[in-house]
Design a protein around this motif. Structure first.
Motif, mmCIF file in Angstrom:
data_model
loop_
_atom_site.group_PDB
_atom_site.id
_atom_site.type_symbol
_atom_site.label_atom_id
_atom_site.label_comp_id
_atom_site.label_asym_id
_atom_site.label_seq_id
_atom_site.Cartn_x
_atom_site.Cartn_y
_atom_site.Cartn_z
ATOM 1 N N ARG A 420 3.419 -3.263 4.294
ATOM 2 C CA ARG A 420 4.119 -3.593 3.042
ATOM 3 C C ARG A 420 3.469 -2.919 1.847
ATOM 4 O O ARG A 420 4.139 -2.363 0.984
ATOM 5 N N GLU A 421 2.156 -2.947 1.772
ATOM 6 C CA GLU A 421 1.417 -2.290 0.695
ATOM 7 C C GLU A 421 0.190 -1.617 1.297
ATOM 8 O O GLU A 421 -0.316 -2.058 2.333
ATOM 9 N N TRP A 439 -6.706 -0.073 3.019
ATOM 10 C CA TRP A 439 -6.556 -1.491 2.694
ATOM 11 C C TRP A 439 -5.065 -1.797 2.784
ATOM 12 O O TRP A 439 -4.265 -1.270 2.013
ATOM 13 N N VAL A 441 -1.666 -4.398 3.365
ATOM 14 C CA VAL A 441 -0.985 -5.694 3.380
ATOM 15 C C VAL A 441 0.153 -5.568 4.386
ATOM 16 O O VAL A 441 1.109 -4.812 4.163
ATOM 17 N N PRO A 445 2.145 -11.049 8.159
ATOM 18 C CA PRO A 445 0.722 -11.400 8.225
ATOM 19 C C PRO A 445 0.307 -12.024 9.552
ATOM 20 O O PRO A 445 -0.858 -11.934 9.948
ATOM 21 N N PRO A 448 0.074 -8.383 12.335
ATOM 22 C CA PRO A 448 -0.165 -7.079 11.698
ATOM 23 C C PRO A 448 -0.217 -5.972 12.741
ATOM 24 O O PRO A 448 -0.478 -6.222 13.930
ATOM 25 N N PHE A 473 -7.278 -5.551 6.543
ATOM 26 C CA PHE A 473 -6.016 -6.233 6.275
ATOM 27 C C PHE A 473 -6.216 -7.300 5.203
ATOM 28 O O PHE A 473 -7.168 -8.090 5.273
ATOM 29 N N LEU A 474 -5.329 -7.306 4.204
ATOM 30 C CA LEU A 474 -5.409 -8.228 3.074
ATOM 31 C C LEU A 474 -4.089 -8.980 2.935
ATOM 32 O O LEU A 474 -3.041 -8.534 3.422
ATOM 33 N N THR A 475 -4.138 -10.079 2.215
ATOM 34 C CA THR A 475 -2.893 -10.792 1.896
ATOM 35 C C THR A 475 -2.228 -10.212 0.649
ATOM 36 O O THR A 475 -1.016 -10.332 0.463
ATOM 37 N N GLU A 476 -3.035 -9.579 -0.215
ATOM 38 C CA GLU A 476 -2.494 -8.894 -1.389
ATOM 39 C C GLU A 476 -3.532 -7.905 -1.904
ATOM 40 O O GLU A 476 -4.730 -8.012 -1.613
ATOM 41 N N LEU A 477 -3.068 -6.948 -2.666
ATOM 42 C CA LEU A 477 -3.960 -5.967 -3.284
ATOM 43 C C LEU A 477 -4.274 -6.396 -4.711
ATOM 44 O O LEU A 477 -3.395 -6.913 -5.411
#
Length: 492
Positions: A420-421, A439, A441, A445, A448, A473-477
């Motif tokens: 996604r991002e 990095w 997103v 989630p 992934p 992997f992150l939930t948001e940047l």
């Protein structure tokens, strides 16, 4: 103008290039280049499938003596990036080695197979001009090579990674190539007696212009390893090579073993010049090599658009952390200086003429008074030595000797259906200089993509050396109030 390669026009009998057991003298190189040079003289632009082989050397030399701009193509480039380069540069011909498998998107170009077999050289007399010596007697003048164009004519179009989009084609005139190589002749006391060894790729400035065209302009010779190895360096330096060119990754691998590899240490000790470039060589590697050999590695500084700007001098003593003083003919200033640090801006005969088809990018690259903005931050010591301290932008990653734009990797990641991002940064790496870190997103989630799936996706789309070495992997940047990703806030 005078020829870029006087020894080639003189068809001298001494060795010019060697790849393993395959060697070409200047006479043989001239003979091999003469036929394709005649066939492409009206081609507009030509591409060369730049494998680490003598065929690439012959193809590039043929284009240069024909006065036709040449676009070196990296055979490992992914399909999307290669399609952009071919579409943007518009070559009508591709020169390749016989048997090279070319991607289908090059099928619309006229293919000319470059032949470097021994029988080509034997035909040199058939293409030779008949000249007379001082007493009027006939003499062989070598293959009939076309007259070369003027200094400002484009010689090479080398694609360089942008930080926010696809690569841009830097148009390098013949003047820039001659100016850089002649300045290095003075700085490094480079002569026709030097034998250079390197294992760099032949589609960028370091490997092609410095590593191949440099020895040819001096009338010396180059031994290419095909692929870098410590064993190859040891073998060639032990067999008469006088200079070694490499990137920090290569010197790091040398430094890892030099204190226990007696043959390697002896070979390096016997070299006249060891040169590292494309990124800073870490001080520990400097120290390990110097301690084991008594021989210092010197550094130089440049970029695709400027060719070489600075270099430490032969016999001047290496200073880890510096890249030497500006070369003859190069004007250098530090702009917007604060605490002794400013952006490196330059002008001189070594500069490119602009980005192909990108007048906007060309205009943005220069100041109003005509200085090129490198984007690098540096300081100057009291003796005029330049110390590079970082980038104005955070989006250019120097990894394994390559300069890689984060933006194109981000775009490739965003094309993956599971992403996604994405943001891409570089972080220090003992072997590569910097390693590429992604990095991400994920779209889901709970499920992934696998890390190897993303890295292989980037390698296919762009090139293997542009794949991330680490994926987080992150939930948001992290973003600022304007929605811009704050890369400096990205850390584990």
């Amino acid at each position: 103008m005078s020829p870029l390669f006087p020894s080639l026009h003189a068809a001298e009998p001494r060795e010019a290039v060697r790849f393993g057991e395959h060697a070409l003298t200047y006479a043989e190189l001239a003979a091999a280049a003469a036929a394709p040079a005649r066939r492409i003289k009206d081609a507009g632009r030509v591409a060369v499938w730049a494998t680490p082989t003598p065929q690439t050397v012959v193809g590039v030399v043929a284009a240069l003596v024909a006065g036709v701009p040449v676009v070196p193509l990296n055979p490992k480039t992914g399909e999307r990036e290669l399609a952009h380069i071919v579409r943007d540069s518009g070559p009508t011909v591709v020169l390749a080695g016989r048997g090279d498998q070319l991607p289908s998107l090059l099928g619309r170009l006229t293919r000319i197979d470059v032949d470097v077999d021994a029988d080509v050289a034997a035909d040199a007399d058939a293409d030779a001009d008949v000249a007379v010596d001082a007493e009027g007697s006939p003499t062989t003048a070598g293959p009939a090579l076309p007259p070369e164009p003027d200094d400002e004519s484009p010689a090479l179009i080398v694609y360089t990674s942008g930080t926010t989009g696809p690569p841009k084609g830097a148009v390098l005139p013949r003047r820039a190539i001659a100016a850089t190589l002649d300045a290095l002749r003075d700085a490094w006391e480079w002569t026709a007696d030097d034998v250079l060894v390197h294992g760099l790729p032949l589609f960028h400035v370091h490997g092609l212009i410095l590593g191949i065209l440099g020895p040819l302009r001096r009338g010396g010779s180059v031994r290419h390893l095909g692929r870098f190895s410590v064993e190859g360096v040891t073998r060639e330096l032990s067999a008469g090579a006088t200079m070694l060119f490499g990137v920090p990754t290569m010197y790091h691998r040398i430094a890892e073993v030099v204190d226990r590899d007696v043959a390697l240490a002896k070979a390096l000790t016997g070299a006249r010049l060891l040169v590292s470039g494309s990124a800073a060589l870490p001080a520990p590697d400097h120290r390990r090599i110097a301690h084991a050999t008594g021989r210092a590695v010197i550094e130089r500084y440049g970029m695709t658009e400027t060719l070489m700007l600075c270099a430490e001098r032969a016999g001047g003593g290496a200073r880890p952390g510096t890249v030497g003083a500006p070369l003859p003919g190069v004007e250098l200033r530090l702009a917007e200086e604060a605490d002794g640090i400013g952006e490196v801006q330059v002008r001189g005969p070594n500069l490119f003429t602009g980005y192909l088809n990108r007048p906007d990018a060309t205009a943005a690259a220069f100041t109003e008074d005509g200085w090129f903005r490198t984007g690098d931050l540096a300081s100057l010591d009291e003796e005029g030595q330049v110390r590079i301290v970082g980038r104005k932008a955070t989006d250019l990653i120097k990894s394994g000797g390559y300069k890689i734009g984060a933006g194109e990797i981000e775009n490739a990641l965003l094309d993956h259906p599971g992403v996604r991002e994405a943001a891409v940064t570089g972080e220090p790496d003992d072997d590569l200089g910097e390693r590429i870190v992604a990095w991400v997103v994920p779209r889901d989630p709970q499920s992934p993509p696998e890390e190897h799936e993303l890295t292989e996706h980037v390698a296919r789309e762009l090139a293997p050396h542009k794949r991330p070495r680490v994926v987080h992997f992150l939930t948001e940047l992290p973003r600022n109030d304007m929605g811009k990703i704050m890369k400096r806030a990205l850390h584990v």
